[in-house]
Design a protein around this motif. Sequence first.
Motif, PDB file in Angstrom:
ATOM      1  N   GLU A 113       5.131   4.194  -9.363  1.00  0.00           N
ATOM      2  CA  GLU A 113       4.135   4.276 -10.660  1.00  0.00           C
ATOM      3  C   GLU A 113       3.743   2.956 -11.372  1.00  0.00           C
ATOM      4  OE1 GLU A 113       5.895   7.440 -13.373  1.00  0.00           O
ATOM      5  OE2 GLU A 113       6.184   8.572 -11.383  1.00  0.00           O
ATOM      6  N   GLU A 114       4.810   2.027 -11.525  1.00  0.00           N
ATOM      7  CA  GLU A 114       4.782   0.798 -12.265  1.00  0.00           C
ATOM      8  C   GLU A 114       3.942   0.024 -11.409  1.00  0.00           C
ATOM      9  OE1 GLU A 114       8.492  -1.291 -12.123  1.00  0.00           O
ATOM     10  OE2 GLU A 114       9.429   0.476 -13.246  1.00  0.00           O
ATOM     11  N   VAL A 115       3.655  -0.221 -10.100  1.00  0.00           N
ATOM     12  CA  VAL A 115       3.125  -0.937  -9.310  1.00  0.00           C
ATOM     13  C   VAL A 115       1.480  -0.360  -9.472  1.00  0.00           C
ATOM     14  CG1 VAL A 115       2.475  -2.081  -7.235  1.00  0.00           C
ATOM     15  CG2 VAL A 115       4.594  -2.073  -7.945  1.00  0.00           C
ATOM     16  N   HIS A 116       1.364   0.939  -9.175  1.00  0.00           N
ATOM     17  CA  HIS A 116       0.015   1.427  -9.101  1.00  0.00           C
ATOM     18  C   HIS A 116      -0.245   2.311 -10.181  1.00  0.00           C
ATOM     19  CE1 HIS A 116       0.202   0.390  -5.017  1.00  0.00           C
ATOM     20  NE2 HIS A 116       1.104   0.848  -4.521  1.00  0.00           N
ATOM     21  N   ALA A 117      -0.052   1.948 -11.492  1.00  0.00           N
ATOM     22  CA  ALA A 117      -0.288   2.646 -12.608  1.00  0.00           C
ATOM     23  C   ALA A 117      -1.543   2.708 -12.803  1.00  0.00           C
ATOM     24  CB  ALA A 117       0.468   2.167 -13.721  1.00  0.00           C
ATOM     25  N   ASP A 118      -2.411   1.590 -12.716  1.00  0.00           N
ATOM     26  CA  ASP A 118      -4.047   1.761 -13.040  1.00  0.00           C
ATOM     27  C   ASP A 118      -4.772   2.435 -11.890  1.00  0.00           C
ATOM     28  OD1 ASP A 118      -3.172  -0.184 -10.919  1.00  0.00           O
ATOM     29  OD2 ASP A 118      -4.782  -1.443 -11.323  1.00  0.00           O
TER      30      ASP A 118
ATOM     31  N   LEU B 185      -3.404   5.224 -10.300  1.00  0.00           N
ATOM     32  CA  LEU B 185      -2.757   6.390 -10.289  1.00  0.00           C
ATOM     33  C   LEU B 185      -3.517   7.200 -11.278  1.00  0.00           C
ATOM     34  CD1 LEU B 185       0.805   6.160  -9.344  1.00  0.00           C
ATOM     35  CD2 LEU B 185      -0.843   6.832  -7.789  1.00  0.00           C
ATOM     36  N   VAL B 186      -3.762   6.541 -12.291  1.00  0.00           N
ATOM     37  CA  VAL B 186      -4.448   7.070 -13.601  1.00  0.00           C
ATOM     38  C   VAL B 186      -6.023   7.583 -13.326  1.00  0.00           C
ATOM     39  CG1 VAL B 186      -5.565   6.651 -15.830  1.00  0.00           C
ATOM     40  CG2 VAL B 186      -3.121   5.854 -15.420  1.00  0.00           C
ATOM     41  N   GLY B 187      -6.514   6.706 -12.357  1.00  0.00           N
ATOM     42  CA  GLY B 187      -8.016   7.251 -12.015  1.00  0.00           C
ATOM     43  C   GLY B 187      -7.985   8.384 -11.217  1.00  0.00           C
ATOM     44  N   VAL B 188      -6.753   8.563 -10.310  1.00  0.00           N
ATOM     45  CA  VAL B 188      -6.845   9.716  -9.168  1.00  0.00           C
ATOM     46  C   VAL B 188      -6.487  10.912 -10.001  1.00  0.00           C
ATOM     47  CG1 VAL B 188      -5.422  10.413  -7.585  1.00  0.00           C
ATOM     48  CG2 VAL B 188      -5.925   8.198  -7.301  1.00  0.00           C
ATOM     49  N   SER B 189      -5.676  10.989 -11.150  1.00  0.00           N
ATOM     50  CA  SER B 189      -5.205  12.323 -12.035  1.00  0.00           C
ATOM     51  C   SER B 189      -6.367  12.677 -12.560  1.00  0.00           C
ATOM     52  CB  SER B 189      -3.872  11.981 -12.519  1.00  0.00           C
ATOM     53  OG  SER B 189      -3.941  11.148 -13.491  1.00  0.00           O
ATOM     54  N   ALA B 190      -7.125  11.800 -13.174  1.00  0.00           N
ATOM     55  CA  ALA B 190      -8.260  12.243 -13.797  1.00  0.00           C
ATOM     56  C   ALA B 190      -9.240  13.094 -13.521  1.00  0.00           C
ATOM     57  CB  ALA B 190      -8.946  10.781 -14.666  1.00  0.00           C
TER      58      ALA B 190
ATOM     59  N   GLY C 266       0.700  -1.226   0.148  1.00  0.00           N
ATOM     60  CA  GLY C 266      -0.168  -0.014  -0.018  1.00  0.00           C
ATOM     61  C   GLY C 266       0.816   1.203   0.035  1.00  0.00           C
ATOM     62  N   ALA C 267       2.147   1.213  -0.256  1.00  0.00           N
ATOM     63  CA  ALA C 267       2.984   2.545  -0.051  1.00  0.00           C
ATOM     64  C   ALA C 267       2.689   3.132  -1.378  1.00  0.00           C
ATOM     65  CB  ALA C 267       4.321   2.258   0.244  1.00  0.00           C
ATOM     66  N   ARG C 268       2.412   4.414  -1.302  1.00  0.00           N
ATOM     67  CA  ARG C 268       2.141   5.192  -2.591  1.00  0.00           C
ATOM     68  C   ARG C 268       2.853   6.300  -2.852  1.00  0.00           C
ATOM     69  NH1 ARG C 268      -1.897   2.355  -4.860  1.00  0.00           N
ATOM     70  NH2 ARG C 268      -3.748   1.679  -3.747  1.00  0.00           N
ATOM     71  N   CYS C 269       3.978   6.470  -1.825  1.00  0.00           N
ATOM     72  CA  CYS C 269       4.950   7.684  -2.274  1.00  0.00           C
ATOM     73  C   CYS C 269       6.132   7.064  -1.590  1.00  0.00           C
ATOM     74  CB  CYS C 269       4.328   9.042  -1.524  1.00  0.00           C
ATOM     75  SG  CYS C 269       4.223   8.795   0.332  1.00  0.00           S
TER      76      CYS C 269
END
Length: 60
Positions: free
Chosen positions: A48-53, A55-60, A19-22
């Motif tokens: 970014e590799e692990v959470h790419a899916d 993170l895309v939803g968060v920035s949109a 769950g680490a995201r930063c």
Amino acid sequence: MCICSRVRECEVRAAIQLGARCEDSVGEACGAGTGCGSCLDRISDMIEEVHADTLVGVSA
């Protein structure tokens, strides 16, 4: 991976999978990136590799 704290890449990946995201949360989980900081770019890339899916939803 992190020479200063003697943290292996598999330990960083485990922290990210849990769950680490930063970079800070990875550092809290396993100590990586808390010394000189030279591994922070690689940690960021791994996050970014692990959470790419997600993170895309968060920035949109």
